[in-house]
Design an enzyme around this catalytic site. Sequence first.
Site, PDB file in Angstrom:
ATOM      1  N   CYS A 151       0.861  -1.188   0.000  1.00  0.00           N
ATOM      2  CA  CYS A 151       0.000   0.000   0.000  1.00  0.00           C
ATOM      3  C   CYS A 151       0.894   1.234   0.000  1.00  0.00           C
ATOM      4  O   CYS A 151       2.060   1.153  -0.403  1.00  0.00           O
ATOM      5  CB  CYS A 151      -0.993  -0.020   1.159  1.00  0.00           C
ATOM      6  SG  CYS A 151      -0.238   0.012   2.804  1.00  0.00           S
ATOM      7  N   CYS A 184      -1.586   0.803   7.360  1.00  0.00           N
ATOM      8  CA  CYS A 184      -3.020   0.493   7.472  1.00  0.00           C
ATOM      9  C   CYS A 184      -3.403  -0.761   6.686  1.00  0.00           C
ATOM     10  O   CYS A 184      -3.658  -1.813   7.267  1.00  0.00           O
ATOM     11  CB  CYS A 184      -3.867   1.678   6.992  1.00  0.00           C
ATOM     12  SG  CYS A 184      -3.639   3.179   7.966  1.00  0.00           S
ATOM     13  N   ASN A 233       2.178   1.585   4.376  1.00  0.00           N
ATOM     14  CA  ASN A 233       2.512   0.313   5.042  1.00  0.00           C
ATOM     15  C   ASN A 233       2.198   0.350   6.532  1.00  0.00           C
ATOM     16  O   ASN A 233       2.881  -0.282   7.338  1.00  0.00           O
ATOM     17  CB  ASN A 233       3.973  -0.084   4.800  1.00  0.00           C
ATOM     18  CG  ASN A 233       4.315  -1.521   5.185  1.00  0.00           C
ATOM     19  OD1 ASN A 233       5.420  -1.810   5.631  1.00  0.00           O
ATOM     20  ND2 ASN A 233       3.379  -2.439   5.046  1.00  0.00           N
ATOM     21  N   ASP A 291      -8.164   3.698   0.970  1.00  0.00           N
ATOM     22  CA  ASP A 291      -7.263   4.107   2.042  1.00  0.00           C
ATOM     23  C   ASP A 291      -8.085   4.572   3.252  1.00  0.00           C
ATOM     24  O   ASP A 291      -8.800   5.570   3.152  1.00  0.00           O
ATOM     25  CB  ASP A 291      -6.383   5.242   1.507  1.00  0.00           C
ATOM     26  CG  ASP A 291      -5.353   5.708   2.519  1.00  0.00           C
ATOM     27  OD1 ASP A 291      -5.365   5.211   3.654  1.00  0.00           O
ATOM     28  OD2 ASP A 291      -4.539   6.561   2.140  1.00  0.00           O
TER      29      ASP A 291
END
Length: 160
Positions: A13, A18, A16, A128
């Site tokens: 993601c 969530c 790094n 997100d």
Amino acid sequence: MSVPDSTQILLVCLGNICRSPMAEAILDFKAKNLGLKVKVDSCGTGNWHIGQQPDPRTIAVANHHGVPVNHRARQIELLDFERFDYIFAMDDQNYRNLVLLTDKEEHHRKILKIRQFDPVEPGGDVPDPYYGTDRDFQLVFEMLNRTIDEFLTQEFRINN
Ligand code: 4NP
């Protein structure tokens, strides 16, 4: 050099902290329970959170579902494109950034969006949740949970 006898999977993601550490924790937990030969890691395309623990909301939602979380944030490095068999991006932005990091077709073939395995709504982004609520983290957990079940079913021919 020894040939690895396990499937190496990297979840990616932005920060790094969530989404990808949550995906790593879920996949590692399921693979261990199933006795699969899988090695799982996660990283970010960004560098802001290197060395940090996952977001407390990621740890809380995973633990609530019985999934332990154990990770320190790190940034993607070029060697990752060699070491891993699957490199799963959480969203389009990270997918594009990963593709831009390497010119090699053999690397590009490893880069996939994880939700291509989502049995409910395939192909989308894992949104997100960083600026969101606990509910957003719960929704990310549910999305990753069913998506990883489907990936394991297809990759290892197991039934969940
Ligand atoms: P992640 O969430 O990519 O799921 O770890 C984010 C965490 C931090 C930031 C962005 C996304 N940030 O901009 O600091």
